[in-house]
Design an enzyme around this catalytic site. Structure first.
Site, short mmCIF file in Angstrom:
data_model
loop_
_atom_site.label_atom_id
_atom_site.label_comp_id
_atom_site.label_asym_id
_atom_site.label_seq_id
_atom_site.Cartn_x
_atom_site.Cartn_y
_atom_site.Cartn_z
N LYS A 78 -15.35 5.79 40.40
CA LYS A 78 -16.42 6.71 40.75
C LYS A 78 -15.82 8.28 40.95
O LYS A 78 -15.17 8.43 42.14
CB LYS A 78 -17.02 6.22 42.36
CG LYS A 78 -18.35 6.70 42.50
CD LYS A 78 -18.72 8.15 42.41
CE LYS A 78 -18.25 8.87 43.92
NZ LYS A 78 -18.83 10.26 43.77
N GLY A 82 -9.16 11.88 48.47
CA GLY A 82 -10.18 12.91 48.82
C GLY A 82 -9.79 13.41 50.38
O GLY A 82 -8.91 13.26 50.74
N SER A 83 -11.12 13.84 50.96
CA SER A 83 -11.03 14.61 52.37
C SER A 83 -10.57 13.36 53.39
O SER A 83 -11.14 11.99 53.19
CB SER A 83 -12.08 15.19 52.67
OG SER A 83 -13.19 14.32 52.97
N GLY A 137 -12.41 9.68 53.69
CA GLY A 137 -11.60 8.67 53.69
C GLY A 137 -12.03 7.80 55.01
O GLY A 137 -11.93 6.48 54.77
N GLU A 152 -5.36 8.23 50.00
CA GLU A 152 -4.44 9.57 49.97
C GLU A 152 -5.44 10.75 50.61
O GLU A 152 -6.46 11.04 49.74
CB GLU A 152 -4.02 9.79 48.79
CG GLU A 152 -2.60 10.64 48.88
CD GLU A 152 -3.21 12.10 48.35
OE1 GLU A 152 -3.52 12.76 49.27
OE2 GLU A 152 -3.23 12.29 47.13
N CYS A 205 -4.05 18.64 47.85
CA CYS A 205 -3.57 17.78 49.08
C CYS A 205 -2.47 18.51 49.62
O CYS A 205 -2.24 18.44 50.78
CB CYS A 205 -3.72 16.60 48.73
SG CYS A 205 -5.23 15.80 48.13
N GLU A 260 -7.59 21.33 57.33
CA GLU A 260 -7.38 21.73 55.90
C GLU A 260 -8.39 22.95 55.39
O GLU A 260 -9.53 22.40 55.52
CB GLU A 260 -7.36 20.65 55.25
CG GLU A 260 -7.09 20.63 53.73
CD GLU A 260 -7.26 19.21 52.80
OE1 GLU A 260 -6.11 19.07 52.23
OE2 GLU A 260 -8.22 18.43 53.17
#
Length: 489
Positions: A174, A227-228, A232, A249, A283, A382
């Site tokens: 996805k 992803g974020s 997550g 991650e 990241c 972030e």
């Protein structure tokens, strides 16, 4: 206008006309449309992947046979990678020099995991039980759900797909709804290269409509997500309900610690590449600069000089040094964080919103703040953009404390000519990867992953394939089993 549909069981397919616009960040205009998937599409892809896992060409392959398939894919990528460049650039606005750099080496990831597949086999165990031998066998999970981000879709897909296939799993991807085109182009190319039908499937759409359906699907056996941290947490919660293992991650707020004895030009280059390459949309972006007080002023002045000279332009132009951010919503988010940092008292030395003013597309230039304190949002959250937060330190202990004053722990950098000091500080930084006098490198042999809110589990490294395998102990008796209920003497 190009129209993309899901890639399921070796064909492009869509059962509804629902679509999502993909906007070219350099122009702000729609350049293609992708299918807006739903739970039914997710189910079709999962069943195709499960069927390929259980029976047919892929299911019958040995580890060596899977290695051969990955080698053929690598060979095909080595000569056809340029077909993938435009789709990724038009989706996320990454500069052509960066995309070419990634894609020209894309085949090497799959070649690496082909070699790792050839190493797979049972491993003998040591035990202290007389007359019994034991070994560990490694079995694939089955269907792996891989959820990839918009910043580097195909490179990060390689980190997931390569080891998953080497282990013998099948995969449903996805991709981000903001950058799906290159993944669909890759799936078609992989099929042309001989990847068996159903082994790789791609379903496009929104996370709450497709991603969640995939993670919660009863055929899902493992999830890998990049992803974020907010995304997550949702993935982890959904996977946990089905007792499905997940590798996450997530985000980062990585420190770059610069000591007075650092080789100045090298450290400046490292800090610049850490935060301004890919417009900070990585990241591991080194978004917190922690510089020793005696050189703070001159070091930041050097950074400013270099950052101001960077050239805006069309990401298709190899001379461009600053391209657009990936999408309009992200531009609004980063701009809002910049304005909040000003309101909280951080001093803006270079304002990327002003240097990019009047440009068509989602442009934002390098931005540098000083007088940033650990209580500020700019320090704690972030940004995922070209925004650098600068503070200074007086001694090594303070530098380490500032570096670790974060909810994240993905990466970090240390710059010093004293390698013993560099190792000491690197060892004390709570992050999954720390670079000394270097930054941003990644290699299939080195694990990548985070601590704290940056996630759990590791991708790449010596155990990358085993992360997609389940351990199974097999015991073999070499002597008669004693009567458990002997007659009393």
């Amino acid at each position: 206008m190009k129209q993309y549909t899901h890639f399921i069981a070796g064909t492009f397919t869509a059962e509804t006309d629902a679509q999502i616009d993909s906007v070219d960040p350099a122009t702000g205009r729609v350049w293609c449309r992708i299918s807006r998937g739903n739970a039914a599409d997710a189910d079709r892809a999962m069943r195709a992947a499960d069927s390929a896992f259980r029976a047919g060409e892929w299911a019958e392959l040995t580890a060596s046979g899977r290695a051969d398939v990955l080698e053929r894919l690598a060979d095909y990528l080595e000569t056809h990678w340029q077909q993938l460049v435009e789709a990724e650039m038009r989706d996320n606005g990454k500069r052509i020099t960066e995309v070419r750099g990634q894609f020209s080496g894309l085949h090497m990831w799959y070649r690496h995991f082909a070699a790792e597949a050839r190493k797979l086999g049972p491993e003998p165990q040591s035990n202290r039980i007389a007359g019994v031998e034991s070994e560990t066998q490694f079995l694939p999970y089955g269907v792996v759900v891989a959820i990839t981000p918009w910043n580097s879709p195909l490179m990060i897909l390689a980190w997931k797909l390569g080891p998953a296939l080497a282990a013998g799993n099948t995969v449903v991807v996805k991709p981000s709804e903001l950058a799906s085109a290159s993944t669909l182009e890759f799936a078609s190319l992989a099929h042309e290269a001989g990847l068996p039908t159903g082994v790789l499937n791609v379903v496009t759409g929104y996370g709450h409509e497709v991603g969640e359906a995939l993670v919660r699907h009863p055929l899902t056996r493992k999830v890998t997500f990049t992803g974020s941290d907010a995304g997550g947490r949702k993935v982890a919660a959904a996977a946990a309900e089905g007792v499905v293992p997940a590798t996450l991650e997530l985000g980062g707020k990585s420190p770059q610690v610069v000591f007075s004895d650092a080789e100045r030009a090298n450290a400046v280059n490292g800090v610049l590449s850490g935060i301004f390459l890919s417009n900070g949309q990585t990241c591991v972006a080194g978004s917190r600069l922690i510089v020793e007080a005696p050189i703070a002023g001159s070091f930041v002045a050097h950074l400013l000089e270099r950052a101001r000279a960077l050239r805006f332009g069309d990401p298709m132009d190899p001379a461009t040094q600053v391209g657009p951010l990936a999408n309009e919503a992200h531009l609004r988010k980063v701009t809002a964080i910049i304005e909040q940092a000003k309101a909280q008292g951080a001093r803006c030395l270079l304002d990327g919103t002003r240097t990019a003013a009047g440009r068509v597309g989602f442009y934002l230039g390098p931005t540098i703040f000083t007088d940033v304190t650990p209580k500020m949002q700019l320090w704690r959250e972030e940004v995922f953009g070209p925004v650098l937060a600068v503070t200074s330190f007086d001694d090594e202990c303070q530098a380490i404390a500032l570096a670790n004053d974060s909810d994240y722990g993905l990466a970090g950098g240390v710059w010093t000519s004293d390698i013993d000091k560099g190792r000491r500080v690197a060892n004390a930084i709570n992050a999954g990867t720390v670079y000394i006098n270097h930054y941003r490198s990644v290699d299939p042999g080195s694990p990548i992953g985070g601590m704290k809110r940056s996630g759990y589990g590791r991708e790449l490294g010596p155990d990358a394939v085993k992360d997609f395998l389940q351990d199974k102990s097999v015991w073999t008796g070499r002597a008669a089993v004693a009567d458990p209920f002997p007659e009393p003497v």
